[in-house]
Design an enzyme around this catalytic site. Structure first.
Site, PDB file in Angstrom:
ATOM      1  N   ASP A  37       1.074  -1.220  -0.029  1.00 36.78           N
ATOM      2  CA  ASP A  37       0.189  -0.071  -0.186  1.00 36.78           C
ATOM      3  C   ASP A  37       0.752   1.352   0.107  1.00 36.78           C
ATOM      4  O   ASP A  37       1.974   1.312   0.425  1.00 36.78           O
ATOM      5  CB  ASP A  37      -0.999  -0.036   1.122  1.00 36.78           C
ATOM      6  CG  ASP A  37      -0.160   0.005   2.544  1.00 36.78           C
ATOM      7  OD1 ASP A  37       0.746  -0.496   2.754  1.00 36.78           O
ATOM      8  OD2 ASP A  37      -0.748   0.791   3.510  1.00 36.78           O
ATOM      9  N   GLU A  39       0.450  -1.272   5.572  1.00 41.92           N
ATOM     10  CA  GLU A  39       1.463  -0.674   6.480  1.00 41.92           C
ATOM     11  C   GLU A  39       1.331   0.658   6.938  1.00 41.92           C
ATOM     12  O   GLU A  39       1.475   1.316   7.947  1.00 41.92           O
ATOM     13  CB  GLU A  39       2.849  -0.715   5.854  1.00 41.92           C
ATOM     14  CG  GLU A  39       3.901  -0.698   6.795  1.00 41.92           C
ATOM     15  CD  GLU A  39       4.309   1.011   6.942  1.00 41.92           C
ATOM     16  OE1 GLU A  39       5.242   1.451   7.441  1.00 41.92           O
ATOM     17  OE2 GLU A  39       3.856   1.655   5.868  1.00 41.92           O
TER      18      GLU A  39
HETATM   19 ZN    ZN Z   1       6.793   2.361   3.962  1.00 40.38          ZN
END
Ligand code: ZN
Ligand code: NAG
Ligand code: NAG
Length: 550
Positions: free
Chosen positions: A172, A237
């Site tokens: 992401d 993340e």
């Molecule tokens: Zn990162």
């Protein structure tokens, strides 16, 4: 050390007082005798001080000279490697850059804590299968989806007694708007002057793609790893990895996996970024600062602004916030892994910095004071306090009943979350201000970086094989990564990719014009290709005798 400093200050103060005293014109004999006695005493003190200074100076010089060789294991200590090398010809170049660009064009954005682009994440999954057919069909690779969109690969080693390791990266990205001033649309992967522009070029699709591309090439060449390993690709993340990384950890724990080391994103190769340093340095993150979000609030009975109370909720809260800003947490420079960074880099500085950095036992208070002067280096020195939100009031003629503020703290390695909370309570020191911890965690444990540290030395060797003139040093991550969820699976977590950062590049990270040079992306593929093979080394080289002497 603090005692010594106090002593020095006292002697100087005393001398100063004495001089003032001498200047008073007086004829009193008794006074004169006292003055002579004091003068003699002062001379003794000054001599002691001079001798102490000389001894300290000599010790410091010796240490400077002894550190004036590269610290720890160097390339020469390793056996000559029999690795397959990856030669990138025109066909490879087109293929690997084509794959990378396609990955950048899929907008796998994490919009907010609760909102991701599920369509893009699914598209990314399909894309990976198409781009890396050998990885997905190899009999030594086991692939599974975790939490719908994250990926876990297990690559079987031929020697099951070797403890496996894990490479981590995340799919992401943070949002990006072209109108913020991008030179190329952020999901276009457009080339400008041999750079590829796009959200995710450095954070973190370069690692996602670099790792899988390297594995694809290694498998095509028929290499079978001796040491098994895992590749984990998280999908959230940027919103703290609570689904992706956390579930990858759960799955691995259920299977009783223990890891020799973990390598995730984090630090990079700094080129011209550290002023005074001769040549570029690769910093390998050995820890991350902790973090805390704290809410402060003041509640009062609402009232009409025509009859205001002496203090409003806004005034009380503002005073509390001001106290927090005026009283930063103590300087802790030298008590965390930042100390090792400076000691490793010392020999690459000119005088007097070399002298100062080689002798942090003496100079850490001095250097700490210099570093706290700028926000980026202040972050290395202490737990930082940032007031990030302040809300109060609904109407111009109403005394607000509620005022609230949020404070984000990044906790230095030598402090705990609890110590930081205690400090906030003591500093605010006002019962009317309610203090709540919204979320937070302690600083991450410090991973090993000595001559016996397998992960650190293998990463260092892989860097030096490619870039022999770099200085490699342990470093500290100011921000957090998915790897923090893995601390029960391994003692040694490293945060590094060989991405070249020049002055100004740090602002591209989560900012505009995020980019990577084509050459640098190729270097990443080669780095992981070599790393997989270097991890098959079973034993680190024996230590050189001269290292023991240090
Ligand atoms: Zn990162
Ligand atoms: C989500 O991803 C899809 C597929 O790549 C894309 O077409 C769409 O524009 C994205 N949505 C948003 C809001 O960015
Ligand atoms: C995976 O997707 C299903 C349905 O689309 C959903 O019910 C489930 O909660 C998701 N799992 C995770 C871990 O996000």
């Amino acid at each position: 050390m603090a005692l010594l400093q106090t002593l020095v200050c006292m002697v100087f103060l005393f001398g100063f007082q004495f001089c003032n005293f001498c200047c008073l014109s007086t004829t009193d004999m008794a006074m004169k005798e006292t003055k002579i006695k004091i003068w003699k005493f002062f001379k003794v003190i000054v001599s002691c001080l001079l001798i102490t200074t000389l001894v300290l100076f000599t010790a410091a010089t010796i240490r400077t000279l002894s550190l004036d060789v590269n610290v720890g294991l160097q390339l020469a200590h390793w056996e000559k490697s029999k690795n397959i090398s990856l030669v990138i010809d025109q066909r490879h170049r087109e293929e690997l850059l084509g794959n990378f660009k396609e990955a950048l064009r899929i907008p796998t954005v994490s919009f907010s804590e609760t909102e991701s682009n599920a369509t893009a994440l699914r598209q990314f999954d399909a894309f990976l299968r198409k781009a890396f057919p050998t990885v997905f069909s190899s009999s030594v690779v086991h692939h599974e989806l975790v939490a719908n969109y994250s990926h876990l690969f297990r690559v079987q080693g031929s020697q099951p007694d070797l403890v496996p390791y894990l490479l981590l990266a995340h799919i992401d990205v943070v949002p990006a708007k072209e109108s913020d001033g991008w030179e190329a649309p952020p999901f276009s992967a457009k080339e400008i002057d041999d750079f590829i522009y796009g959200r995710g070029t450095i954070d973190d699709k370069c690692a996602v793609m670099g790792i899988l591309q390297a594995l694809e090439y290694l498998l095509i060449r028929g290499y079978t790893p001796r040491r098994g390993f895992y590749i984990g690709l998280g999908h959230d993340e940027e919103i703290r990895g609570f689904h992706g990384a956390k579930n990858i950890v759960r799955v691995m724990k259920e299977r009783g996996v223990k890891l020799s080391f973990v390598l995730d994103e984090g630090l990079a190769i700094l080129d011209g970024v550290i002023s005074g340093l001769d040549g570029p340095a690769a910093l390998i993150g050995v820890s991350e600062k902790g973090s805390a979000n704290v809410k402060l609030s003041v509640t009062m009975a609402p009232g009409h602004s025509s009859m205001p109370p002496r203090e409003s909720s806004i005034g009380i809260l503002a005073a509390a916030v001001k106290r927090l800003e005026e009283n930063p947490l103590p300087r802790l420079f030298g008590h965390g892994p930042e100390r090792e960074t400076f000691e490793h880099l010392a020999h690459k500085f000119g005088l007097p910095l070399k002298f100062i950095m080689s002798n942090l036992w003496l100079f850490s208070p001095l250097l700490g004071r210099v570093l706290e002067g700028k926000p980026d280096t202040n972050a290395l020195v202490r737990t930082t306090t940032a007031v990030t939100m302040f809300n109060a009031g609904v109407k111009v003629n109403i005394i607000p009943s509620l005022a609230e503020a949020y404070v984000n703290l990044r906790i230095h390695s030598a402090q705990t979350l609890q110590e930081v909370l205690d400090f906030i309570h003591a500093t605010v020191g006002d019962q009317r201000v309610k203090i709540e911890l919204i979320d937070g965690f302690d600083p991450l444990p410090v991973s090993s970086s000595d001559e016996r540290s397998f992960g650190f030395q293998i990463i260092k060797k892989t860097v030096l094989d490619m870039f022999p003139t770099l200085t490699v040093a342990p470093g500290i991550c100011i921000g957090n990564t998915d790897s923090r969820h893995f601390k029960d699976l391994s003692n040694d977590i490293y945060r590094f990719a060989p991405v070249w950062f020049k002055p100004g590049d740090a602002q591209r990270f989560h900012g505009i014009n995020e980019r990577i040079s084509k050459k640098n992306y190729e270097e990443l593929v080669v780095f992981y290709f070599n790393l997989f093979q270097n991890c098959d080394i079973q034993k680190l080289p024996e230590l050189h005798a001269s290292i023991h002497e240090l």
